[in-house]
Design a protein around this motif. Sequence first.
Motif, mmCIF file in Angstrom:
data_model
loop_
_atom_site.group_PDB
_atom_site.id
_atom_site.type_symbol
_atom_site.label_atom_id
_atom_site.label_comp_id
_atom_site.label_asym_id
_atom_site.label_seq_id
_atom_site.Cartn_x
_atom_site.Cartn_y
_atom_site.Cartn_z
ATOM 1 N N ASP A 4 37.323 -28.666 13.717
ATOM 2 C CA ASP A 4 37.559 -28.048 14.924
ATOM 3 C C ASP A 4 36.507 -26.840 15.175
ATOM 4 O OD1 ASP A 4 38.937 -30.144 15.862
ATOM 5 O OD2 ASP A 4 40.677 -29.141 15.466
ATOM 6 N N PHE A 5 35.531 -26.659 15.786
ATOM 7 C CA PHE A 5 34.969 -25.237 16.114
ATOM 8 C C PHE A 5 34.405 -25.401 17.623
ATOM 9 C CE2 PHE A 5 32.040 -28.249 14.631
ATOM 10 C CZ PHE A 5 30.640 -28.183 15.434
ATOM 11 N N LYS A 6 34.029 -24.328 17.679
ATOM 12 C CA LYS A 6 33.452 -23.892 19.132
ATOM 13 C C LYS A 6 32.062 -23.431 19.086
ATOM 14 C CE LYS A 6 37.930 -22.442 21.429
ATOM 15 N NZ LYS A 6 38.728 -21.543 21.875
ATOM 16 N N SER A 31 26.237 -19.056 19.826
ATOM 17 C CA SER A 31 27.582 -18.296 19.268
ATOM 18 C C SER A 31 28.481 -19.419 18.817
ATOM 19 C CB SER A 31 28.198 -17.613 20.662
ATOM 20 O OG SER A 31 29.476 -17.410 20.120
ATOM 21 N N TRP A 32 28.776 -19.404 17.275
ATOM 22 C CA TRP A 32 29.739 -20.162 16.726
ATOM 23 C C TRP A 32 31.173 -19.497 16.651
ATOM 24 C CZ3 TRP A 32 27.684 -24.881 15.937
ATOM 25 C CH2 TRP A 32 26.285 -24.813 15.879
ATOM 26 N N ASN A 33 32.015 -20.312 17.053
ATOM 27 C CA ASN A 33 33.511 -19.766 17.042
ATOM 28 C C ASN A 33 33.654 -18.493 17.837
ATOM 29 O OD1 ASN A 33 34.385 -22.078 15.950
ATOM 30 N ND2 ASN A 33 33.858 -21.485 13.950
ATOM 31 N N GLU A 34 33.013 -18.130 18.816
ATOM 32 C CA GLU A 34 33.255 -17.055 19.740
ATOM 33 C C GLU A 34 32.372 -15.749 18.940
ATOM 34 O OE1 GLU A 34 37.092 -16.848 21.151
ATOM 35 O OE2 GLU A 34 36.688 -18.739 22.325
ATOM 36 N N ARG A 35 31.762 -16.051 17.905
ATOM 37 C CA ARG A 35 31.015 -14.789 17.259
ATOM 38 C C ARG A 35 29.685 -14.395 17.929
ATOM 39 N NH1 ARG A 35 32.754 -17.925 12.292
ATOM 40 N NH2 ARG A 35 34.641 -16.940 11.632
#
Length: 74
Positions: A4-6, A31-35
């Motif tokens: 699970d990742f965004k 942007s990975w996981n809102e970073r």
Amino acid sequence: MADDFKFEITEQIGVISEGAKGWNTELNMVSWNERTPKYDIRAWDSEHKKMGKGVSFTAEELKKLKEILNEMDL
């Protein structure tokens, strides 16, 4: 679940190569996981919903990679 990742493609920069099955290798800002977004090279399906393995770079890392590539005799 560990998978699970965004992700969000914040900028599409360019297509490096086009695959025969509709997947393109691209340079994008992601942007990975809102970073904070990073420069990212990987294969994407045409809808940018599925992806292959890739590599992400900070701006400084990409500058260093550019220096290395400029020194190569291609």
